[in-house]
Design an enzyme around this catalytic site. Sequence first.
Site, PDB file in Angstrom:
ATOM      1  N   ARG A 178      -6.778 -11.271  -3.686  1.00  0.00           N
ATOM      2  CA  ARG A 178      -6.459 -10.955  -2.287  1.00  0.00           C
ATOM      3  C   ARG A 178      -7.232  -9.725  -1.824  1.00  0.00           C
ATOM      4  O   ARG A 178      -7.655  -9.633  -0.681  1.00  0.00           O
ATOM      5  CB  ARG A 178      -4.949 -10.724  -2.093  1.00  0.00           C
TER       6      ARG A 178
ATOM      7  N   GLU B  36     -10.606 -10.840  -1.158  1.00  0.00           N
ATOM      8  CA  GLU B  36     -10.563 -11.558   0.113  1.00  0.00           C
ATOM      9  C   GLU B  36     -10.515 -10.575   1.295  1.00  0.00           C
ATOM     10  O   GLU B  36     -11.208 -10.766   2.302  1.00  0.00           O
ATOM     11  CB  GLU B  36      -9.341 -12.473   0.131  1.00  0.00           C
TER      12      GLU B  36
ATOM     13  N   SER C 130     -15.816   7.973  -0.263  1.00  0.00           N
ATOM     14  CA  SER C 130     -15.841   8.251  -1.693  1.00  0.00           C
ATOM     15  C   SER C 130     -14.689   7.568  -2.419  1.00  0.00           C
ATOM     16  O   SER C 130     -13.567   7.525  -1.927  1.00  0.00           O
ATOM     17  CB  SER C 130     -15.748   9.761  -1.940  1.00  0.00           C
TER      18      SER C 130
END
Length: 147
Positions: free
Chosen positions: A88, A91, A114
């Site tokens: 996920r 995704e 960063s």
Amino acid sequence: MNRNDVTEKIITVKVSKGIQWADVAKKVGLSKEWTTAACLGQMTLDDKQAKVIGKIFGLTAEEQKWLQVVPYKGSLPTPVPTDPLIYRWYEVVSVYGTTIKELIHEEFGDGIMSAIDFSMDIQRQADPKGDRVNVVLSGKFLPYKTY
């Protein structure tokens, strides 16, 4: 023996003893997010931290030394993660990565966020339609320099 072996031992002991990451973090004196990442082989512990982790998980002196070796960060077992929860995140970056990049550049200019000067906070957020996962990522903005 290598760092992966130590990580596997930590996970095995965690499961067998019912240890919670938040409890480990309290004993180490750091956030649950950073401590978990360290125990999973993604961060470098100092000697004092490694000894605390060693005591909690029953690690030998040699295993504690492995916790102090700089790891290969971001080393997932496959190029595209197959674990549903980790996927996920993949995704999210696939769908929203360009949006995140555009909005960061619009707000800060040309640079990066960063992951070294970085913190993360994961909390449960109550919701009548089903609890939600609230994740806050905070990284220092590092502008590209001209030379």
